[in-house]
Design a protein around this motif. Structure first.
Motif, PDB file in Angstrom:
ATOM      1  N   ALA A 212      36.334   0.114   9.876  1.00 30.72           N
ATOM      2  CA  ALA A 212      37.002  -0.489   8.722  1.00 30.72           C
ATOM      3  C   ALA A 212      36.334  -2.018   8.243  1.00 30.72           C
ATOM      4  O   ALA A 212      36.464  -2.126   6.916  1.00 30.72           O
ATOM      5  N   GLU A 213      35.847  -2.733   9.474  1.00 27.36           N
ATOM      6  CA  GLU A 213      35.345  -4.044   9.148  1.00 27.36           C
ATOM      7  C   GLU A 213      34.016  -3.964   8.094  1.00 27.36           C
ATOM      8  O   GLU A 213      33.780  -4.655   7.090  1.00 27.36           O
ATOM      9  N   VAL A 214      33.336  -2.659   8.474  1.00 30.99           N
ATOM     10  CA  VAL A 214      32.049  -2.714   7.841  1.00 30.99           C
ATOM     11  C   VAL A 214      32.434  -2.100   6.256  1.00 30.99           C
ATOM     12  O   VAL A 214      31.663  -2.681   5.578  1.00 30.99           O
ATOM     13  N   LEU A 215      33.524  -1.124   6.591  1.00 30.07           N
ATOM     14  CA  LEU A 215      33.635  -0.660   4.865  1.00 30.07           C
ATOM     15  C   LEU A 215      34.226  -1.824   4.239  1.00 30.07           C
ATOM     16  O   LEU A 215      33.801  -1.962   3.021  1.00 30.07           O
ATOM     17  N   LYS A 216      34.825  -2.771   4.827  1.00 33.97           N
ATOM     18  CA  LYS A 216      35.537  -3.837   3.854  1.00 33.97           C
ATOM     19  C   LYS A 216      34.550  -4.655   3.456  1.00 33.97           C
ATOM     20  O   LYS A 216      34.626  -5.228   2.385  1.00 33.97           O
ATOM     21  N   ALA A 217      33.470  -4.720   4.279  1.00 32.90           N
ATOM     22  CA  ALA A 217      32.407  -5.586   4.020  1.00 32.90           C
ATOM     23  C   ALA A 217      31.408  -5.149   2.853  1.00 32.90           C
ATOM     24  O   ALA A 217      30.844  -5.882   2.125  1.00 32.90           O
ATOM     25  N   LEU A 218      31.230  -4.019   3.051  1.00 30.50           N
ATOM     26  CA  LEU A 218      30.653  -3.311   1.808  1.00 30.50           C
ATOM     27  C   LEU A 218      31.260  -3.293   0.574  1.00 30.50           C
ATOM     28  O   LEU A 218      30.746  -3.598  -0.640  1.00 30.50           O
ATOM     29  N   GLY A 219      32.611  -3.416   0.321  1.00 27.41           N
ATOM     30  CA  GLY A 219      33.559  -3.815  -0.566  1.00 27.41           C
ATOM     31  C   GLY A 219      33.893  -2.926  -1.741  1.00 27.41           C
ATOM     32  O   GLY A 219      33.315  -1.703  -1.892  1.00 27.41           O
ATOM     33  N   PRO A 220      34.383  -3.139  -2.940  1.00 25.32           N
ATOM     34  CA  PRO A 220      35.156  -2.331  -3.685  1.00 25.32           C
ATOM     35  C   PRO A 220      34.015  -1.746  -4.734  1.00 25.32           C
ATOM     36  O   PRO A 220      34.413  -0.813  -5.116  1.00 25.32           O
ATOM     37  N   ASP A 221      32.907  -2.347  -4.920  1.00 26.43           N
ATOM     38  CA  ASP A 221      31.821  -1.849  -5.600  1.00 26.43           C
ATOM     39  C   ASP A 221      30.971  -1.121  -4.673  1.00 26.43           C
ATOM     40  O   ASP A 221      29.695  -0.688  -5.240  1.00 26.43           O
ATOM     41  N   GLY A 222      30.968  -1.313  -3.516  1.00 30.28           N
ATOM     42  CA  GLY A 222      30.185  -0.659  -2.634  1.00 30.28           C
ATOM     43  C   GLY A 222      30.026   0.900  -2.515  1.00 30.28           C
ATOM     44  O   GLY A 222      30.979   1.557  -2.678  1.00 30.28           O
ATOM     45  N   LEU A 223      28.769   1.476  -2.013  1.00 35.75           N
ATOM     46  CA  LEU A 223      28.880   2.880  -1.762  1.00 35.75           C
ATOM     47  C   LEU A 223      28.320   3.208  -0.331  1.00 35.75           C
ATOM     48  O   LEU A 223      27.223   2.564   0.254  1.00 35.75           O
ATOM     49  N   LEU A 224      28.855   3.994   0.448  1.00 30.26           N
ATOM     50  CA  LEU A 224      28.627   4.646   1.505  1.00 30.26           C
ATOM     51  C   LEU A 224      28.013   5.850   1.295  1.00 30.26           C
ATOM     52  O   LEU A 224      28.832   6.829   0.933  1.00 30.26           O
ATOM     53  N   VAL A 225      26.619   5.999   1.831  1.00 32.30           N
ATOM     54  CA  VAL A 225      26.138   7.236   1.958  1.00 32.30           C
ATOM     55  C   VAL A 225      25.871   7.597   3.434  1.00 32.30           C
ATOM     56  O   VAL A 225      25.400   6.929   4.096  1.00 32.30           O
ATOM     57  N   ASN A 226      26.447   9.104   3.940  1.00 34.79           N
ATOM     58  CA  ASN A 226      26.017   9.050   5.223  1.00 34.79           C
ATOM     59  C   ASN A 226      25.419  10.750   5.140  1.00 34.79           C
ATOM     60  O   ASN A 226      25.809  11.694   4.930  1.00 34.79           O
ATOM     61  N   VAL A 227      24.112  10.680   5.844  1.00 33.45           N
ATOM     62  CA  VAL A 227      23.189  11.786   6.182  1.00 33.45           C
ATOM     63  C   VAL A 227      22.838  11.747   7.620  1.00 33.45           C
ATOM     64  O   VAL A 227      22.135  12.629   8.109  1.00 33.45           O
ATOM     65  N   GLY A 228      23.411  10.799   8.434  1.00 37.16           N
ATOM     66  CA  GLY A 228      22.970  10.854   9.918  1.00 37.16           C
ATOM     67  C   GLY A 228      24.118  11.774  10.606  1.00 37.16           C
ATOM     68  O   GLY A 228      23.597  13.055  10.615  1.00 37.16           O
ATOM     69  N   ARG A 229      25.095  11.477  11.275  1.00 39.13           N
ATOM     70  CA  ARG A 229      26.099  12.037  11.965  1.00 39.13           C
ATOM     71  C   ARG A 229      27.445  11.768  11.601  1.00 39.13           C
ATOM     72  O   ARG A 229      27.706  10.424  11.358  1.00 39.13           O
ATOM     73  N   GLY A 230      28.463  12.516  11.526  1.00 39.11           N
ATOM     74  CA  GLY A 230      29.662  12.261  11.035  1.00 39.11           C
ATOM     75  C   GLY A 230      30.406  11.267  11.975  1.00 39.11           C
ATOM     76  O   GLY A 230      31.110  10.332  11.528  1.00 39.11           O
ATOM     77  N   GLY A 245      40.923   1.324  -2.232  1.00 42.20           N
ATOM     78  CA  GLY A 245      39.890   0.489  -3.140  1.00 42.20           C
ATOM     79  C   GLY A 245      39.149  -0.401  -2.565  1.00 42.20           C
ATOM     80  O   GLY A 245      38.335  -1.128  -2.816  1.00 42.20           O
ATOM     81  N   THR A 246      39.214  -0.519  -1.079  1.00 41.22           N
ATOM     82  CA  THR A 246      38.519  -1.602  -0.300  1.00 41.22           C
ATOM     83  C   THR A 246      37.303  -1.242  -0.386  1.00 41.22           C
ATOM     84  O   THR A 246      36.277  -2.095  -0.302  1.00 41.22           O
ATOM     85  N   LEU A 247      36.803   0.154  -0.416  1.00 39.14           N
ATOM     86  CA  LEU A 247      35.486   0.769  -0.707  1.00 39.14           C
ATOM     87  C   LEU A 247      35.282   1.325  -1.860  1.00 39.14           C
ATOM     88  O   LEU A 247      36.304   2.065  -2.398  1.00 39.14           O
ATOM     89  N   GLY A 248      34.298   1.099  -2.687  1.00 34.02           N
ATOM     90  CA  GLY A 248      34.182   1.835  -3.960  1.00 34.02           C
ATOM     91  C   GLY A 248      34.084   3.475  -4.032  1.00 34.02           C
ATOM     92  O   GLY A 248      34.621   4.026  -4.621  1.00 34.02           O
TER      93      GLY A 248
END
Ligand code: NDP
Length: 315
Positions: A212-230, A245-248
């Motif tokens: 949650a802390e990392v996602l919040k830091a990435l922020g409301p306009d941020g994008l997380l892409v995951n191709v590693g491991r779930g 909306g904490t993460l975009g």
């Protein structure tokens, strides 16, 4: 069947792999994650496609086991530390899939930023004719892209990202001699990044490090892409961050409990989903299959695997 030593196939193999295995081994495709008692004396395991796993109890039950040749570079489905402690080599398929997985990460990044899923729908459904131009999307040019896991795939990805006009930064446990800024702290990197791409492996050390802390830091306009491991991403925290909306946005090829994807993610507009197809092209899967069989044959003919995992390099 060749009359060679017994080789157990867990999961599925392609016709080409099977034909090559048949030339050297007496192949037993047992299909599941368990090995019949009569075959526990075998020395060769081929871990094919389809999520076969080899845990400590199976390794202990096979006293003559020499090698577990895994289809895939990630090997969290095999207890490699235990295998190494028993003198059993685990091999995997590094490098041959770097380009494909890096391409998948870029496809996901662009699909999300440029709204491709919606825009394709806009064109296909006739909405363009009825309502006019689709809403504007976002450019990645000028973005800071943080790579979590700058290894073989991560480095291929960083190089490819060079043509998009982005700034690449990265987080590993240790710094490397590469021309990208290193962050020892993942939250700090997420704070400075617009896009976080995880290419990190599974296992205990990476479990839920995207929290949650990392996602919040990435922020409301941020994008997380995951191709590693779930397992690297806390999926409950991800659903919460996207809903609030904490993460975009998120673009995901891998999930915590595959093939299950949380229903909430399936209904979200700001999410792109793929069914773990990062390396899934005919060409790359053929190269991976060749390497799986090469490792088994190398063990048979030389007593050494071609591409052992790090835990087993000294065996
Ligand atoms: P590498 O081992 O080359 O790279 C992994 C990187 O992750 C290393 O740079 C390592 O650096 C870093 N890392 C490992 N543990 C941690 C940690 N706890 N915290 C931070 N960084 C960490 O692997 P590959 O690049 O070949 O493959 C990466 C993963 O990609 C695979 O393990 C697999 O899970 C996934 N994959 C997914 C596919 C798909 O279809 N979506 C296909 C193929 C692979 P350091 O040791 O310094 O921390």
């Amino acid at each position: 069947m060749s009359g060679g030593p017994d080789a157990i196939v867990l999961g599925t193999v392609t016709d080409r792999m099977r034909a090559r295995l048949d030339e050297k081994f007496t192949v037993h495709a047992v299909g599941t994650d368990s090995v019949p008692e009569a075959l526990l004396g075998a020395s060769y395991i081929c871990c094919g496609q389809g999520g076969a796993s080899v845990r400590a109890d199976l390794i202990d039950a096979m006293p003559e086991l020499k090698i577990i040749s895994n289809f895939g570079v990630g090997y969290d489905n095999v207890d490699a530390a235990h295998a190494a402690s028993k003198g059993v080599v685990v091999s995997h398929t590094p490098d041959v899939l770097n380009d494909e997985v890096a391409n998948t990460a870029i496809l996901l990044m662009l699909a999300s930023a440029r709204n491709f899923r919606h825009d394709e729908d806009w064109a296909r459904s006739g909405t363009w004719e009825k309502q006019g131009a689709a809403p504007l999307s976002r450019s990645v040019k000028g973005a800071t892209v943080g790579i979590l896991g700058l290894g073989r795939i991560g480095e291929a990805l960083a190089e490819k990202l060079g043509v998009f006009g982005v700034t690449v930064v990265y987080h590993n446990r240790s710094e490397k001699p590469v021309p990208y800024t290193y962050y020892g702290d993942l939250v700090e990197m997420a704070r400075d990044a617009d896009i976080l791409i995880s290419v990190a492996p599974g296992g205990a050390s990476t479990h839920h490090i995207v929290n949650a802390e990392v996602l919040k830091a990435l922020g409301p306009d941020g994008l997380l892409v995951n191709v590693g491991r779930g397992s690297v991403v806390d999926e409950t925290a991800l659903v919460a961050a996207l809903s609030s909306g904490t993460l975009g946005a998120a673009a995901l090829d891998v999930f915590e409990h595959e093939p299950k994807i949380p229903d909430a993610l399936k209904t979200m507009d700001n999410v792109v989903l793929l069914p773990h197809v990062g390396s899934a092209t005919v060409e790359t899967r053929a190269a991976m299959g060749d390497l799986v069989v090469d490792n088994l044959i190398a063990m048979l003919e030389t007593g050494k695997a071609r591409t052992p995992v790090p835990e087993c390099r000294d065996i």
